[in-house]
Scaffold this active site. Sequence first.
Site, mmCIF file in Angstrom:
data_model
loop_
_atom_site.group_PDB
_atom_site.id
_atom_site.type_symbol
_atom_site.label_atom_id
_atom_site.label_comp_id
_atom_site.label_asym_id
_atom_site.label_seq_id
_atom_site.Cartn_x
_atom_site.Cartn_y
_atom_site.Cartn_z
ATOM 1 N N ASP A 118 0.865 -1.359 -0.052
ATOM 2 C CA ASP A 118 0.039 0.319 -0.541
ATOM 3 C C ASP A 118 0.804 1.370 0.254
ATOM 4 O OD1 ASP A 118 -3.018 1.662 -0.007
ATOM 5 O OD2 ASP A 118 -1.601 2.205 2.848
ATOM 6 N N GLU A 167 1.449 -0.505 -5.621
ATOM 7 C CA GLU A 167 0.306 0.996 -5.253
ATOM 8 C C GLU A 167 0.962 1.872 -5.577
ATOM 9 O OE1 GLU A 167 -3.753 3.384 -4.134
ATOM 10 O OE2 GLU A 167 -2.067 2.808 -2.262
#
Length: 728
Positions: A405, A458
Site C-alpha cells: 500500500d 500501489e
Amino acid sequence: MPVLPDQHVINQIFSGRYADPFSFLGMHEVAAGLEVRALLPDADEVWVIDTQKQSRVAELRRYDDRGFFVGLMPRRKKSFSYQLEVRWGDNRYVIDDAYRFGPLLEELDIWLLAEGTHLRPYEKLGAHPLTLDGVEGVMFAVWAPNATRVSVVGDFNYWDGRRHPMRLRRENGIWELFIPAVREGQLYKFEIIDCRGNLSLRADPYAFEAQMRPETASVVRQLPAPVAFSDDRRKANQFNQPISVYEVHLGSWRRHAANNYWLSYGELAQELVSYVKWMGFTHIELMPINEHPFDGSWGYQPLGMYAPTRRYGSPEEFKAFIDAVHDAGLNVILDWVPGHFPSDSHGLAQFDGTALYEYADPREGYHQDWNTLIYNYGRHEVRNFLSGNGFYWIERYGIDGLRVDAVASMIYRDYSRKEGQWIPNYYGGRENLEAISFLRYTNQTIGRELGGAVTLAEESTDYPGVTMPPEANGLGFHYKWNMGWMNDTLRYMQLDPVHRKYHHNLLTFGVLYAYSENFILPISHDEVVHGKGSMLDKMPGDAWQKFANLRAYYGFMWAHPGKKLLFMGCEFAQGREWDFNYSLDWHLLEEPYGWHKGVQHLVRDLNFCYRDQSALYELDFNPRGFEWLVVDDYENSIFAFARRDEQGNELIVISNFTPVPRYGYRIGVSRPGRYHEIMNTDSHYYRGSNVGNQGHVYTEPYASHHREHSLSVVIPPLATIYLRREDV
C-alpha cells in the site's frame, strides 16, 4: 545461614523497577554453597525440590513480609534443576522457577536480529510455546533497547509487573524470559518502564493473535506451520498467465441480514470463495486483515502486523479460509501496509520512551494525511520487523502475493508536504533512500526464498523501474498498479459522449507507456468511496446509457494490455458508494432480467473469455501482443486494436463510446479470414440493445488503414466487441 540480600534491591524488585532480575533471583553460588531466592507474594511456605531426586532439599525463609524468600543449601557447589513447592493458605503447588533458566537467544540470532537480516525474526521474537529442559512454558522476547525494565504480565500472573521481569540482552536490546506453565490461548502484554521512568502496557509487536478492539492484549499462539507453494499457485502468478483480481473487504462483502454482523472466516470460505470461483476471477485480494483498532481505517492502520484480525474468527480459521481459496484453484493477494502505523498508546509509538519504530522528527515520522507515524526504515530492527512480516504471511499462511500500500508515500520524503515541511536525504534529494532500500531488500528476499510469490506496488507516480530488479536499479516488484491508466480512462468515461472526441487521447495514451512496467489495471475501493460515487454513478446519461457505458468500459479494460483488478460490488454495478459498515446491495440482483444482473453476467463472461483467449494475456508485457488498428477516429470515438499471443492467434477488439450504432464500419486487418464475434457488451444477455454481427464476419480484399484486407462490421452503441480470427 544465607547471605542477607540487599534490602534496597528487594525494594526495587517489589516496586517493579529492578532491571537485572537474573542477577538476583533464582539459584546463585555463594561462599557457603548454593542460594535460592524467589519472589512469591502472599506465599506462606516455600521449599526447594531437586527435580531429579523428587525430594525437598531446602526450605526458603521469608526474608521480607511482602513475599521475598531466600534459602541456603550448604556445601553444594554445583547448580541443579529444581522446582519450588509453594503453600498459599491451604493449597500447595509445585512450580518451576522462571529464573533458573539460562539465556534463550543464541548468538547467531542476536547477530542477525541486530543486523536486520534475520529471515524469520518472528521465530525468535514474540511469544513461543516450547519445552525447555523438560518444562513446558512460553518464551517471550521483545525489542526495547532504551527501556529500564520490561516485564511480562498476563492472566497467568495477575497482570503484576513485579512477578516476571525480563532479562536484557545488552548485545541487541532484546528482553527475554521463559515462563513455565503458561499455555497457548492465555493473554499477555509487556509492561515497560521506559527511559523516562514512565510505565506503559504494550501489545506484543510480534503477537500471532491479538484481542479485538477495544481490548488490546496479545494472545499466546503457536506459530503456524509453513505452507508449501504448489506448482499451480506459482503458475497462476506468472506474467504470461491470466490474472483477474477480485478485491474484497471481508467485513462488508456480505453481512447477516438479521443483525448486520460480519460473516465469519468459515462462512466466507463457503460463500465468498464459491462466488469468486463462479465469477471466473483468478485471484482474491484481501484488504488488510492485520489486527487494527479503528474499523474506519478498513485495516490500513494496522497494529497487529502478525495477527489476523479476530473480527471474523481465529488465526486457525483464517488459515482454513486461505486453504479453501487454494482448494478452489484461486490465489490470494494480501494488502500489506509497511508504510505507517497508528499512534495508539498500546502500540509501537514511543515504544521504549524513544522514537524506536518511527522517525523522531515529525517532518520524517508523521503522516499529515492520515494522522499516523512513519516507520524508520533506516533502523535495522525495524526493517527486519517489516520484511519478516511479509515473509511470514507468505510462508506461514500461504498468501500468494503482497500488494504494498501507498508506495509513493514511502519512497518520497516530500510526499503530501509543502516546502519546508520535509527533510532532504543525505544527498539533498527528495527520495527516501532507506525506504527504497527496504523495499528492494524485501522484494529480493521474497523472490529468492519464496519462489512463486509476487509483490505488487500501489505506486501513484512515475518513479522509474518499480518492476525492474534491484540489480538494474529497480524496486523489484513483480507488478505495479497502473494508476495513470485508471485516472485517464475514468476521466474519459465520465464525459458526455458528445465531448469525448475532444479527449480521445485519454484512452490511447496508456499504450504509450504500457510496456514500461508490468502493469495491473485497477478499479479499486479508492474509486468508489469518499464522495467519488459508484462506478455506475460515474457514467453519464440516462439509466440505459449508464449501464451501456459501464459495460463498454469493462469490455475495453479486459482487452487492454495489463492484468485486471475489480473491487467488490463493481461487478454488478452497485448503485451507491461503498460503505464499510454495510453489506453490498445484493438485492439488486434479485430481478432476474435486471440491468445489474446483466453487468454481473458480463463480468463473469469477460473473465472466462479472458482466461480462454491467450491473446488477451500471454504477451501483456510485450509490444508484440498489441497493435492499434483504429487509433485516430476521434470524431466517432471508435477504438480498434488487435491482441496476439505467442502462436500468432489474434483477437480484434472494437469499442464505440458514443450512443450511435455504426453500420458497415470498415477496419483494416493484418490477416484475412473469418472473424467470430465472441463478446458483445451490447448483447441482450447483458441487457443491451442486441446490435451486432450475427456471429461472424469475413475479411474482404479492400484496402483500409494501410492494410490489404479489411472487415466491414457493425459496431453497437456504447459497446465493445471482440472478434476472434479463425482459419476458414
